[in-house]
Design a protein around this motif. Sequence first.
Motif: not given
Length: 328
Positions: A261-268, A270-271
């Motif tokens: 939905v929000f297309h996050l990847d990487g560090l964001p 993981s957090v």
Amino acid sequence: MSVDLFLKLFTLFVVVGIGYGAARAGLTGGAVGLRTLSNIGFLVFVPGLLFRTTATVRLAALPWRLLAAFFVPLLLWALGVWVWQRLHGVAGTDDPAAPATRAVTLSFGNSVQVGLPFAAALFGEEGLRLHVALVSLHAILLLSPFTVLAEAARARAAARHTGAWAIGQTLLTIARQTLIHPVVLPVLLGMAWNLGGLALPQWTDSVLQMLGQGAVPLSLVLIGVSLDQYGLGPRWSVPARMAALKLLLLPALVAVSGVLVFHLDGLPLSVLVMAAALPVGSNALLFAQRYRVLEGEASAVIVLSTAGFALTAPLWLSALAWWRMAGR
């Protein structure tokens, strides 16, 4: 899990154990002492922590997409739990505040005592900054609506008991009990202070910082005292299942939301996922003690989920590492 993180979790259990030992030794005054400690934590220390956090957070710098990716599925999850419990009831109690209490217990993560050192150790300064953004809105966005639901349910129950349903009086009662609340009121006042562009005087900030520092150990001691008072209970399997849902299903929902939905990847990402995977926080117990319902269940879920986190955290970290490798 690194040795450093294991030792931090072990430290939490030691403080909980100190509270349990003090209660077993008769140093906390039994049920009266538990209520006194709970009131001090909920009415003094926690409000100081919440006011300072919301009064000093930089609203313009908040990562709003990350916040939406975390809080939208979290609130939908909590509301789903509340609806399910309203429809099917909560075993062992007919208290109208029980569904809201169980929803908070299954949703409120330990984002301070466990989350802050965990994020700092795993993700460094940048990851810690993202995690602090989640912490800054955690209480107001999760506790406020369920305080409203709990107060509304009790007002409706009282109206049915008296045989009168005064809409205006009921709404006034709900508004008063919701706003004049040791979690909601300091957050609203802190946000108003923040939006007004006011700086906290140094002495005031020092006092609030000291209160906030006291909130963490007192909350942990309260868990231990509550365990002595209530134990895990004869139906310990229910808290165990609740802990498993919090540690496994909720972070899975947040992960799916973050990616699809929000297309996050990487560090964001993981957090985000590790914040959802945290064990249940002590505010769940404070919420239960506020309404004097499911207190033993809340304390048991906190302890079991904190112990289980030592096993589930490496699983989620491995899954995130696999996802990063698959995306390359």
